[in-house]
Design a protein around this motif. Structure first.
Motif, PDB file in Angstrom:
ATOM      1  N   ILE B   8       0.855  -1.188   0.000  1.00 18.77           N
ATOM      2  CA  ILE B   8       0.000   0.000   0.000  1.00 18.77           C
ATOM      3  C   ILE B   8       0.888   1.235   0.000  1.00 18.77           C
ATOM      4  N   ARG B   9       0.697   2.090  -1.009  1.00 16.66           N
ATOM      5  CA  ARG B   9       1.479   3.325  -1.080  1.00 16.66           C
ATOM      6  C   ARG B   9       0.700   4.471  -0.435  1.00 16.66           C
ATOM      7  N   VAL B  10       1.381   5.216   0.398  1.00 19.13           N
ATOM      8  CA  VAL B  10       0.750   6.301   1.140  1.00 19.13           C
ATOM      9  C   VAL B  10       1.331   7.631   0.653  1.00 19.13           C
ATOM     10  N   GLU B  14      -1.416  11.595   3.723  1.00 16.68           N
ATOM     11  CA  GLU B  14      -2.380  10.494   3.697  1.00 16.68           C
ATOM     12  C   GLU B  14      -2.036   9.470   4.775  1.00 16.68           C
ATOM     13  N   ALA B  16      -2.813   5.000   5.906  1.00 21.37           N
ATOM     14  CA  ALA B  16      -3.396   3.710   5.510  1.00 21.37           C
ATOM     15  C   ALA B  16      -3.167   2.673   6.597  1.00 21.37           C
ATOM     16  N   ILE B  17      -4.034   1.667   6.599  1.00 18.20           N
ATOM     17  CA  ILE B  17      -3.962   0.574   7.576  1.00 18.20           C
ATOM     18  C   ILE B  17      -3.727  -0.722   6.814  1.00 18.20           C
ATOM     19  N   LEU B  18      -2.890  -1.591   7.379  1.00 15.86           N
ATOM     20  CA  LEU B  18      -2.574  -2.880   6.752  1.00 15.86           C
ATOM     21  C   LEU B  18      -2.798  -4.000   7.766  1.00 15.86           C
ATOM     22  N   LEU B  24       3.699  -1.309   3.836  1.00 17.86           N
ATOM     23  CA  LEU B  24       3.216   0.078   3.740  1.00 17.86           C
ATOM     24  C   LEU B  24       4.396   0.924   3.271  1.00 17.86           C
ATOM     25  N   THR B  26       5.915   4.820   1.860  1.00 18.71           N
ATOM     26  CA  THR B  26       5.736   6.239   1.560  1.00 18.71           C
ATOM     27  C   THR B  26       7.060   6.793   1.016  1.00 18.71           C
ATOM     28  N   GLY B  46      -0.386   0.653  10.847  1.00 22.84           N
ATOM     29  CA  GLY B  46      -0.873   1.810  10.110  1.00 22.84           C
ATOM     30  C   GLY B  46       0.270   2.781   9.890  1.00 22.84           C
ATOM     31  N   HIS B  64      -4.709  12.906   8.765  1.00 23.04           N
ATOM     32  CA  HIS B  64      -3.371  12.319   8.568  1.00 23.04           C
ATOM     33  C   HIS B  64      -2.275  13.355   8.405  1.00 23.04           C
ATOM     34  N   GLU B  77      -7.944   3.557  14.238  1.00 21.89           N
ATOM     35  CA  GLU B  77      -8.141   2.637  13.112  1.00 21.89           C
ATOM     36  C   GLU B  77      -7.509   1.267  13.370  1.00 21.89           C
TER      37      GLU B  77
END
Lengths: 206, 162
Positions: B8-10, B14, B16-18, B24, B26, B46, B64, B77
């Protein structure tokens, strides 16, 4: 229509503004390097910050950025961004007898800072002419790193979701060499509407 | 180290939760700070790409973006995704000063971001297992689950595993 949306007439006006700035910058460049310097505006528009990073090659792309802060009736952060290839060509041009590919030292940083200063100074003068305001610009700071890492500080004053950036991309040619330079102005939140009103209200095409 | 699974790219400002297995990521942190909060046993993590130290009173659209609200968002989250509040740990990196030689308060935001992250994590009682802040270089980072290793890479190609 909010203050960021521009009609096609406004976009023409923005391009015209870009040309005025480019004209000032070309004169200043000629004085610096000698000979004829041509600067043409390849793009002039308002865009989102995320797009700025794409324009210069993506968040991971290595770029050279010159940061300048402007204060006065309009306050904001300005960046002049060059690809590393363009920067190499430029320092070779500006520093006589420079050995190509040599690691950047104080001379190179100073030369790049001066180029950023000239380009941003030309646009600051164009804005000041349009609005009759007095604007001051800080001394330039130069850094080479990943594009988004260099540009993120630009957003700290204009911390709004609707944050828009004035983008002017130029092509500078001198003695058969060509470099691409992107100019970005991120007005502070309080200055954004002032700037955009000036750009659309006082343009010659209106 | 790659633990496979999804990536998951943030983006900037922004979060994100994994859950389970994955990574994860960035890219291009300058003055921004990448904060990871995770529950290793519960396999939930996250990441938030924090841009500024403090949220203004009314901006709740982008939690965020600010150190204080980003950390509270991450905790909420992660717990909602099955994380145990007592097991939460943190790792973070970023907060560089990219432009040197100019004395402007604006250019010191990296330092203030890193301080704000540290303070908020302490306020919320979350132990910090590792951090890599300051300096004058941009960072790209990725966090792998289930190994919980945070890898930091600079534009010069140096890589550190935290």
């Amino acid at each position: 229509m909010n203050s960021y949306e521009l009609s096609s007439a406004d976009l023409d006006a923005l391009r015209e503004f870009g040309n005025i700035g480019a004209g000032h910058a070309a004169t200043a460049f000629s004085a610096l390097v000698g000979g004829v310097v041509r600067i043409s505006v390849t793009d002039a528009r308002l865009c989102r910050f995320a797009e700025v990073v794409d324009v210069v090659g993506g968040s991971d792309a290595m770029v050279v950025a010159v940061y300048i802060r402007i204060e006065g009736e309009i306050a904001g952060n300005m960046f002049v961004v060059l690809s590393t290839e363009s920067a190499d060509r430029l320092v070779d041009e500006l520093i006589p007898g420079r050995e190509h590919g040599r690691p950047y030292g104080e001379m190179e940083y100073s030369a790049l800072g001066e180029v950023g200063n000239i380009l941003s100074g030309a646009y600051v003068a164009a804005i000041a002419d349009l609005c009759g305001a007095r604007l001051t610009q800080s001394i330039p700071a130069v850094a080479i790193d990943m594009a988004s890492a260099l540009l993120d500080i630009g957003l700290m004053y204009g911390s709004s979701e609707d944050n828009q950036v004035l983008l002017i991309s130029t092509r500078v040619t001198h003695g058969g060499r060509e470099i691409q330079a992107h100019f970005f102005l991120l007005p502070d939140f309080d200055s954004a509407s002032t700037l955009f009103q000036i750009l659309r209200g006082k343009m010659p095409s209106d | 180290m790659t633990d496979e699974g999804i990536e998951i790219r943030v983006g900037i400002a922004e979060g994100a939760i994994l859950r389970g297995k994955g990574r994860l990521v960035t890219a291009g942190l300058g003055s921004c700070v990448g904060v990871v909060i995770y529950d290793a046993e519960g396999r939930v993590a996250g990441l938030a790409h924090v841009m500024l130290p403090e949220s203004p009173p009314r901006d709740i659209r982008a939690p965020h973006k600010y150190a204080d609200t980003a950390i509270d968002w991450l905790i909420r989250e992660i717990v909602e995704a099955g994380g145990c509040p007592r097991r939460l740990r943190a790792k973070y990196a970023g907060g560089a000063q990219m432009f040197q030689g100019v004395k402007m308060e604006a250019l010191r935001v990296g330092e203030r971001n890193a301080e704000a992250v540290k303070k908020r994590l302490a306020d919320r009682g979350i132990p910090v297992m590792a951090s890599d802040v300051g300096g004058h270089q941009g960072r790209t980072l990725w966090f792998d689950l289930p190994s919980c290793v945070l890898t930091v890479r600079t534009a010069r190609g140096e890589t550190r595993a935290l």
